[in-house]
Design an enzyme around this catalytic site. Structure first.
Site, mmCIF file in Angstrom:
data_model
loop_
_atom_site.group_PDB
_atom_site.id
_atom_site.type_symbol
_atom_site.label_atom_id
_atom_site.label_comp_id
_atom_site.label_asym_id
_atom_site.label_seq_id
_atom_site.Cartn_x
_atom_site.Cartn_y
_atom_site.Cartn_z
ATOM 1 N N CYS A 408 84.313 29.236 26.865
ATOM 2 C CA CYS A 408 85.286 28.511 27.688
ATOM 3 C C CYS A 408 84.839 28.279 29.135
ATOM 4 O O CYS A 408 85.004 27.170 29.653
ATOM 5 C CB CYS A 408 86.653 29.182 27.618
ATOM 6 S SG CYS A 408 86.658 30.966 27.514
ATOM 7 N N ARG A 437 78.187 39.937 22.389
ATOM 8 C CA ARG A 437 79.118 40.917 22.950
ATOM 9 C C ARG A 437 78.545 42.311 22.749
ATOM 10 O O ARG A 437 78.099 42.654 21.653
ATOM 11 C CB ARG A 437 80.507 40.786 22.314
ATOM 12 C CG ARG A 437 81.126 39.422 22.612
ATOM 13 C CD ARG A 437 82.523 39.251 22.079
ATOM 14 N NE ARG A 437 83.009 37.911 22.384
ATOM 15 C CZ ARG A 437 84.180 37.428 21.997
ATOM 16 N NH1 ARG A 437 84.991 38.184 21.276
ATOM 17 N NH2 ARG A 437 84.551 36.205 22.321
ATOM 18 N N GLN A 455 80.819 30.778 16.772
ATOM 19 C CA GLN A 455 82.168 30.341 16.421
ATOM 20 C C GLN A 455 82.197 28.830 16.281
ATOM 21 O O GLN A 455 81.369 28.125 16.866
ATOM 22 C CB GLN A 455 83.167 30.737 17.517
ATOM 23 C CG GLN A 455 83.421 32.220 17.663
ATOM 24 C CD GLN A 455 84.444 32.509 18.747
ATOM 25 O OE1 GLN A 455 84.432 31.890 19.802
ATOM 26 N NE2 GLN A 455 85.330 33.447 18.494
ATOM 27 N N ASP A 457 83.859 26.895 17.898
ATOM 28 C CA ASP A 457 84.651 26.993 19.118
ATOM 29 C C ASP A 457 84.995 25.604 19.651
ATOM 30 O O ASP A 457 84.155 24.700 19.622
ATOM 31 C CB ASP A 457 83.822 27.750 20.160
ATOM 32 C CG ASP A 457 84.674 28.533 21.124
ATOM 33 O OD1 ASP A 457 85.900 28.537 20.949
ATOM 34 O OD2 ASP A 457 84.108 29.147 22.035
ATOM 35 N N HIS A 459 87.472 23.602 22.932
ATOM 36 C CA HIS A 459 88.414 23.676 24.050
ATOM 37 C C HIS A 459 88.938 22.277 24.328
ATOM 38 O O HIS A 459 88.148 21.338 24.487
ATOM 39 C CB HIS A 459 87.750 24.281 25.281
ATOM 40 C CG HIS A 459 87.369 25.711 25.060
ATOM 41 N ND1 HIS A 459 86.110 26.088 24.635
ATOM 42 C CD2 HIS A 459 88.102 26.860 25.135
ATOM 43 C CE1 HIS A 459 86.080 27.402 24.485
ATOM 44 N NE2 HIS A 459 87.266 27.887 24.769
ATOM 45 N N LYS A 538 100.120 32.156 22.440
ATOM 46 C CA LYS A 538 99.165 31.770 21.404
ATOM 47 C C LYS A 538 99.832 31.763 20.045
ATOM 48 O O LYS A 538 100.921 32.328 19.853
ATOM 49 C CB LYS A 538 97.968 32.723 21.398
ATOM 50 C CG LYS A 538 98.329 34.171 21.112
ATOM 51 C CD LYS A 538 97.101 35.064 21.087
ATOM 52 C CE LYS A 538 97.494 36.513 20.794
ATOM 53 N NZ LYS A 538 96.329 37.387 20.596
ATOM 54 N N HIS A 586 92.485 26.784 23.705
ATOM 55 C CA HIS A 586 91.375 27.427 23.009
ATOM 56 C C HIS A 586 91.655 27.303 21.506
ATOM 57 O O HIS A 586 92.735 27.679 21.049
ATOM 58 C CB HIS A 586 91.283 28.914 23.354
ATOM 59 C CG HIS A 586 91.103 29.200 24.812
ATOM 60 N ND1 HIS A 586 89.888 29.526 25.360
ATOM 61 C CD2 HIS A 586 91.997 29.228 25.834
ATOM 62 C CE1 HIS A 586 90.031 29.742 26.653
ATOM 63 N NE2 HIS A 586 91.304 29.578 26.965
#
Length: 719
Positions: A408, A437, A455, A457, A459, A538, A586
């Site tokens: 992000c 991570r 991911q 992912d 945005h 969320k 997200h």
């Protein structure tokens, strides 16, 4: 101490973009021979630990005082409203939820695990204090199940004190049972101890010890738990109110917000399941503790079913299947980073292809961002303050850098590169970049918790007015993908937490937008109060697999804070060209590809749908004279783009080759003999031994192409 006192004790299994930190668990130590001999230890310590008697004495004094104060309260008439609208009359400080349930039906009262009073879980024997709504929850309710397991954790905690002594720490309910952490000097817990613990737990449940609640001052609590440095630490560092509560069952008294079942006899079936080593509050630089896990149910039939499910789960374990089918493996040279064999890489890439095939249709633009960033980026985003310990850090030319743990912030940098207009919104960036991570080695668990992952992912930068439609589009996208994968969805709206950032009106409007989208989507959904991220509400999405287990992979989250921290803006349609702040959504549908592959591996148990299968076609010549033709067929199918092999092992019989291909779950087995070679055909059968007969190779390739493009799950049956 129970896990409800501080939220930080609860484990989080999923990778979340905001990155809530899990409890770190060390690798289980193998007990020494002397420690493993549980028979050398008595069932109960004699004499019992001295702190038990002093704890009970202080309890007796304070409980007598509380009971007198309660008896002195003047009862007033109150109205108790049930979910169906029926109103029952009662008395404040006298009537209890259990009494109300018994008025309706004794069977209902006996089967109720816990109550909710004005939406808050409440002990069945705790007096009601005023007019209220009342819900009576059975074991199948998630809140009731958590209370049931929480109460069993206290029972196990009592058994641990009586058997080991030591100091209890945290004992929360978790997703599938409960655990208790303890500091025990001079004794290593092993699985050989489990029968002794279960023996004591059985005694405790037969005694039907009542769970009793008592509110105490911090001063009295420090005196009660002066023997336990961990409880003293919690009281000094975590408890900010003048008073908090403890619960007692038998000789056990523990810090706890509760609530609990009425008495220990409500726990009819249980098992101690495993043990491990851990750290205080998951911090590697703190004291080492020992953890014991368990499970419980209100009847033995459910426990038996659970054990059978665990046996099936062991057979479906993705780590086992990954080895058996040569999909992936891990190596100590790179802990937490998966090595994918060609077959595993095939699955990985097919999932990415699935998402890419949908992105253009749905208005997403794929971007590529760097893997490493200067720490200044993470300071701006706020992750440096809250997430630094979970990042891989290193120095470059005397500047601090880190591998990115999420995408992000880099997408915010892209948004900032030039002025943006309202005409560009919604702007949808998608990114498959590798993320890292810094999980402790003891927390790594196959593909479900790793250090390196990707991911699907995305945005979405949008205006506040576009939130509802974008959330709706995300939900439709989500359902379309999960229908292809064969998963059922469960949806929940997580609302404003206590540690929220921003203003309440903005939060209220955002939650309203999400609720509107969920209603329009048409699927049932629930509310998880105060469970949103600190930066926005969320939608939590869990999927149910073939074993009826729930897994959380996808996420849809609103974020007001990153646009503020990065000072994002766009020019509005107003005549004056004023600037306004966008909102970020997200969105990850598959979530971590590694975690999704783990879920799919266990869900399919080797029987992958054709489009995703690493074992799509096996060619089996009936004799060595037809090997060359078999290789020719293999090449044609390989050139058509499919995963295909040809079994030419001269030491294996034809029937054995067929059986081997079925055991390895090849979707289609193509048999080649003299007739097939003459006719340029193959004889088609499936892993389930369905025979589709003789087909030309060109026709087979056309059908395989259709199955791959349409992604049907029943390709084997529809040939």
């Amino acid at each position: 101490m129970d896990g409800n006192v501080v939220d930080s004790s609860k484990e989080k299994a999923e990778h979340q973009e905001a990155g809530s930190k899990p409890s770190k668990v060390k690798k289980e130590k193998k007990p020494k021979a002397a420690e493993a001999d549980a028979s050398s230890h008595p069932l109960e310590l004699s004499p019992p630990p001295a702190y038990i008697e002093s704890r009970l004495k202080l309890w007796a004094d304070l409980k007598a005082k509380y009971d007198a104060e309660l008896a002195a309260k003047t009862p007033e008439p109150i109205s108790i409203t049930l979910p169906d609208g029926k109103v029952i009359e009662g008395q404040s400080w006298r009537s209890t939820p259990y009494q109300i349930a018994a008025q309706i039906s004794q069977g209902l009262a006996d089967n109720t695990i816990i109550s909710k009073v004005d939406g808050k879980v409440w002990d069945l024997d705790r007096p009601l204090e005023g007019n209220c709504t009342l819900q009576l929850l059975k074991f199948d309710d998630p809140d009731a199940k958590a209370v049931f397991w929480h109460s069993t954790a206290h029972i196990m905690g009592e058994a641990m004190e009586r058997h080991y002594g030591g100091c209890l720490c945290y004992g929360p309910p978790i997703e599938d049972g409960f655990y208790y952490d303890a500091s025990i000097e001079g004794r290593q817990i092993s699985s050989n101890d489990f029968p002794a613990l279960e023996n004591l737990m059985n005694k405790i449940t037969k005694e039907k010890q009542p769970f009793e609640r008592l509110e105490m001052t911090k001063e009295d609590l420090l005196k009660m738990f002066e023997y336990n440095k961990f409880k003293v630490r919690i009281l000094n560092e975590k408890v900010t109110t003048p008073t908090t509560t403890v619960y007692r069952c038998g000789p056990l008294i523990d810090l706890c917000l509760g609530p609990h079942v009425r008495h220990t006899g409500k726990i009819k079936a249980f098992a101690v399941t495993k043990n491990s080593a851990t750290y205080w509050e998951g911090k590697a630089d703190m004291e080492s503790l020992q953890r014991v896990y368990g499970i419980s149910f209100p009847d033995g039939k459910l426990l038996k079913e659970w054990k059978q499910q665990q046996e099936e789960a062991a057979l479906r374990d993705h780590r086992k299947l990954g080895r058996d089918y040569e999909l992936f493996f891990f190596n100590e040279l790179s802990p937490g980073s998966c090595f994918f064999y060609p077959k595993g890489a095939h699955i990985y890439n097919k999932l990415i292809e699935l998402m890419r095939s949908e992105y253009r249709k749905r208005g997403f633009q794929e971007v590529i961002t760097p893997n490493m960033f200067n720490s200044k980026l993470w300071v701006t985003s706020g992750h440096w303050e809250h997430y630094k310990d979970d990042m891989f850090l290193f120095e470059v030319e005397k500047e601090q850098f880190a591998l990115k743990p999420m995408n992000c912030p880099s997408h915010c940098v892209m948004f900032l590169q030039r002025p943006r207009s309202w005409r560009e919104l919604p702007l949808r960036y998608a990114d498959f970049g590798a993320l890292h991570r810094n999980e402790l080695s003891g927390a790594l668990t196959g593909l479900t918790r790793v250090r390196r992952f990707q991911q699907d992912d995305a945005h979405i930068f949008c205006t506040p007015e576009q939130i509802t439609s974008e959330i709706m589009n995300a939900l439709v996208f989500l359902k379309d993908i999960y229908d292809i994968l064969g998963f059922e969805l469960t949806l929940a709206l997580s609302t404003r937490p206590d540690n929220f950032l921003g203003d309440i009106p903005t939060w209220d409007e955002a939650e309203k937008s999400l609720a509107t989208a969920l209603d329009a989507f048409g699927m049932p959904w629930s509310t998880k109060e105060k469970d949103g991220a600190f930066y926005g509400p969320k939608i939590d999405i869990s999927v149910t697999d073939a074993m009826r287990r729930k897994n959380q992979c996808a996420t849809i989250q609103l974020d007001f804070q990153l646009p503020i921290r990065f000072n994002l803006s766009y020019v509005t349609a107003d005549e004056g060209g004023t600037k306004s702040r966008p909102v970020i959504i997200h969105r990850a549908i598959l979530g971590s590809l590694e975690r999704m592959i783990a879920c799919l591996t266990e869900n399919y148990a080797g029987k992958w749908p054709f489009w995703l299968s690493p074992n799509q076609v096996m060619i089996v010549p009936v004799a060595s004279a037809f090997d060359e033709y078999g290789l020719n067929v293999r090449q044609q199918i390989w050139d058509a783009g499919f995963m295909v092999e040809c079994d030419l092992d001269p030491g294996t019989t034809f029937n054995k080759k067929i059986r081997n291909a079925q055991l390895m779950q090849y979707n289609f087995i193509l048999v080649c003999g003299e007739k097939e070679m003459s006719n340029k055909t193959v004889n088609v059968r499936t892993r389930d031994n369905v025979v589709h007969g003789e087909q030309t190779v060109d026709h087979v390739c056309q059908r395989l192409k259709h199955f791959a493009e349409s992604r049907v799950r029943e390709a084997d049956e529809k040939f």
